[in-house]
Design an enzyme around this catalytic site. Structure first.
Site, mmCIF file in Angstrom:
data_model
loop_
_atom_site.group_PDB
_atom_site.id
_atom_site.type_symbol
_atom_site.label_atom_id
_atom_site.label_comp_id
_atom_site.label_asym_id
_atom_site.label_seq_id
_atom_site.Cartn_x
_atom_site.Cartn_y
_atom_site.Cartn_z
ATOM 1 N N SER A 147 19.089 -17.912 -44.015
ATOM 2 C CA SER A 147 18.697 -18.050 -42.620
ATOM 3 C C SER A 147 18.169 -19.463 -42.346
ATOM 4 C CB SER A 147 17.681 -16.965 -42.267
ATOM 5 O OG SER A 147 17.489 -16.868 -40.877
ATOM 6 N N ASP A 223 24.726 -8.279 -38.800
ATOM 7 C CA ASP A 223 23.514 -9.096 -38.617
ATOM 8 C C ASP A 223 23.207 -9.203 -37.124
ATOM 9 O OD1 ASP A 223 21.666 -11.261 -38.358
ATOM 10 O OD2 ASP A 223 22.327 -12.035 -40.304
ATOM 11 N N HIS A 256 20.672 -8.750 -41.849
ATOM 12 C CA HIS A 256 20.064 -10.049 -42.137
ATOM 13 C C HIS A 256 19.020 -9.984 -43.252
ATOM 14 C CE1 HIS A 256 19.458 -14.212 -40.762
ATOM 15 N NE2 HIS A 256 18.154 -14.032 -40.882
#
Length: 277
Positions: A147, A223, A256
């Protein structure tokens, strides 16, 4: 430097280390896994940069990397994501301030006093681990991240092309200048001059001519941040236009979280090991 934890895992040593940082002017903590092969000679180093809200502990506790690192003979370094402590600037919300350093050196007050994560991860931390842990072979390095940390891994590698033999990322923010997370952070840390943002934007760096030796990216098909914040299609388009090789996989059904990261961690480490030799 103080080793606050040193435990045996898969025949190697999992360390947690705290030290006073000149870059951030705060104490900083990182974790380092030394595989059993480090007892006999030098081992390659994989650096992992974590995402928003995380510390070194998230991947250390949930990343499931130690078995693969022990089998492959890889050291695994995981720093914190921001400075912390009394007097360190913060702001309401989880996507700015503590846990959200975005791997830049802030130029704007009040952030510029301590938020110097670019200098920390590119200069101070590598020099520290090289001096304190001679088993690390810094001529054989790879970098990865998740991320916000995927953004950091891409930009650090793009601006240090001779340092890393391979680069990978899990659900990276590939074009922070074009998405809400990055626009919020960069406007606070770097000011409103968007020209300064491009040095920390992987898509912009690739478009301007920077290249990576080997690049692997995984994103989760489920995600919730995929379309608004991650925008992997922008990276795919930039790499195609630049002739930059890219292995991009969309993992159907994955989100995620560290359930996603840990599932594909071994695959990434095996890929890095092939490039590290």
């Amino acid at each position: 430097m103080q080793i606050s934890s040193d435990v045996l895992s898969h025949g190697g040593r999992q360390l947690v280390v705290t030290h006073d940082s000149a870059a951030t002017a705060t104490p900083m903590t990182f974790s380092l896994f030394l595989p059993p092969q480090a007892e006999q000679g030098k081992v390659p180093l994989v650096t992992y940069l974590s995402g928003l809200t995380c510390t070194h502990a998230n991947v250390t506790d949930k990343g499931e990397y130690r078995r693969s690192c022990a089998e492959l003979g890889l050291a695994f370094l995981a720093p914190d994501t921001s400075p912390r402590g009394d007097g360190v600037a913060d702001e309401e919300g989880w996507d700015i301030g503590l846990g959200a350093g975005f791997y830049v050196d802030a130029t704007e007050a009040p952030w510029s006093t301590h938020y110097r994560m670019w200098s920390y991860v590119t200069k101070e931390l590598p020099a520290l681990v090289a001096a304190e842990f001679p088993a690390l072979d810094l001529d054989r390095q790879a970098i990865t991240g998740h991320s916000m940390g995927g953004h950091g891994a891409l930009t650090v590698a793009l601006r240090h092309p001779a340092r890393f033999r391979s680069v990978s990322a899990f659900a990276p923010i590939v074009a922070p200048s074009q998405v809400p997370w990055g626009e919020k952070a960069f406007s606070r840390y770097l000011g409103e001059n968007r020209d300064a943002w491009s040095a920390h934007d992987a898509v912009a760096l690739i478009a301007s001519g920077d290249r990576l030796p080997a690049l692997k990216v995984d994103v989760g098909g489920a995600d919730p941040f995929l379309e608004r914040e991650l925008r992997p299609e922008l990276l795919e388009e930039a790499c195609r236009a630049a002739g930059q090789p890219l292995e991009l996989a969309v993992r159907a059904g994955y989100d995620h979280s560290y359930h996603f990261v840990s599932t594909f961690m071994a695959d990434h480490l095996q890929w890095h090991a092939r490039h590290l030799g």
